[in-house]
Design a protein around this motif. Structure first.
Motif, short mmCIF file in Angstrom:
data_model
loop_
_atom_site.label_atom_id
_atom_site.label_comp_id
_atom_site.label_asym_id
_atom_site.label_seq_id
_atom_site.Cartn_x
_atom_site.Cartn_y
_atom_site.Cartn_z
N GLN A 265 -14.51 -51.89 72.67
CA GLN A 265 -13.08 -52.06 72.54
C GLN A 265 -12.54 -51.52 71.11
N ALA A 266 -11.51 -50.94 71.19
CA ALA A 266 -10.78 -50.51 69.83
C ALA A 266 -10.88 -51.49 68.66
N GLY A 267 -11.50 -51.03 67.57
CA GLY A 267 -11.69 -51.80 66.40
C GLY A 267 -13.19 -52.35 66.43
N GLY A 268 -13.85 -51.86 67.42
CA GLY A 268 -15.34 -52.67 67.24
C GLY A 268 -16.11 -51.42 66.88
N SER A 269 -17.46 -51.81 66.90
CA SER A 269 -18.61 -51.10 66.18
C SER A 269 -19.63 -50.73 66.95
N LEU A 270 -20.23 -49.53 66.69
CA LEU A 270 -21.55 -48.95 67.43
C LEU A 270 -22.44 -48.61 66.34
N ARG A 271 -23.66 -48.81 66.61
CA ARG A 271 -24.66 -47.89 65.72
C ARG A 271 -25.56 -46.90 66.79
N LEU A 272 -25.48 -45.88 66.42
CA LEU A 272 -26.08 -44.63 67.15
C LEU A 272 -27.50 -44.30 66.15
N SER A 273 -28.30 -44.08 66.71
CA SER A 273 -29.62 -43.66 66.24
C SER A 273 -30.20 -42.21 66.64
N CYS A 274 -30.84 -41.61 66.02
CA CYS A 274 -31.32 -40.21 66.33
C CYS A 274 -32.69 -40.19 65.99
N ALA A 275 -33.62 -40.12 66.97
CA ALA A 275 -35.04 -40.02 66.72
C ALA A 275 -35.63 -38.77 66.95
N ALA A 276 -36.89 -38.59 66.61
CA ALA A 276 -37.61 -37.24 66.64
C ALA A 276 -38.95 -37.41 66.81
N PRO A 277 -39.46 -38.10 67.89
CA PRO A 277 -40.85 -38.26 67.92
C PRO A 277 -41.81 -36.96 67.70
N GLY A 278 -42.88 -37.31 66.78
CA GLY A 278 -43.46 -36.33 66.10
C GLY A 278 -43.10 -35.37 65.36
N PHE A 279 -41.80 -35.49 64.99
CA PHE A 279 -41.28 -34.72 63.92
C PHE A 279 -40.87 -35.45 62.62
N THR A 280 -40.90 -34.87 61.58
CA THR A 280 -40.66 -35.80 60.40
C THR A 280 -39.07 -34.96 59.88
N PHE A 281 -38.14 -35.94 59.57
CA PHE A 281 -37.06 -35.43 59.07
C PHE A 281 -37.08 -35.06 57.73
N HIS A 282 -38.03 -35.39 57.04
CA HIS A 282 -37.97 -34.97 55.50
C HIS A 282 -37.91 -33.50 55.21
N ASP A 283 -36.95 -33.14 54.09
CA ASP A 283 -36.79 -31.77 53.91
C ASP A 283 -35.72 -31.09 54.78
N TYR A 284 -34.99 -31.90 55.71
CA TYR A 284 -34.21 -31.45 56.61
C TYR A 284 -33.12 -32.03 56.70
#
Length: 122
Positions: A13-32
């Motif tokens: 509902q309007a006013g509410g919250s959500l938390r999205l996650s982005c995962a990358a199995p086998g890949f490291t986000f470091h330096d990106y």
């Protein structure tokens, strides 16, 4: 090339919250740079927020500034988007993208996930 997986979308509902996650199995986000985009029906895809893992710098679109927070969880190798005070106009499919470059144009041409639907009811 990174295979990105988004999660955390849903109906709220309007006013509410959500938390999205982005995962990358086998890949490291470091330096990106990892970004979140969204696309509402009949509208162009727009950049929402990104984080540069090299220095932790962040960017937010004016439409979400003060309501959304992007963060990285190095232990879980995920990038999260905490969305508070959601509005019906936030309804869209949300995508994460990753690029070695650090600009919006770099992200547009980077690797993308399949998206997760966020629906905010009034």
């Amino acid at each position: 090339e990174a295979q990105l997986v988004e999660s955390g979308g849903g109906l709220v509902q309007a006013g509410g919250s959500l938390r999205l996650s982005c995962a990358a199995p086998g890949f490291t986000f470091h330096d990106y740079t990892i970004g979140w985009f969204r696309q509402a029906p009949g509208k162009e895809r727009e950049g929402v927020s990104y984080i540069n893992s090299r220095d932790g710098s962040t960017y937010y679109a004016d439409s979400v500034k003060g309501r959304f927070t992007i963060s990285s969880d190095n232990a879980k190798n995920t990038v999260n988007l905490q969305m508070n005070s959601l509005k019906p106009e936030d309804t869209a499919v949300y995508y994460c993208a990753v690029s070695y470059g650090s600009s919006w144009s770099d992200l547009y041409s980077g690797s993308w996930g399949q998206g997760t639907q966020v629906t905010v009811s009034s």
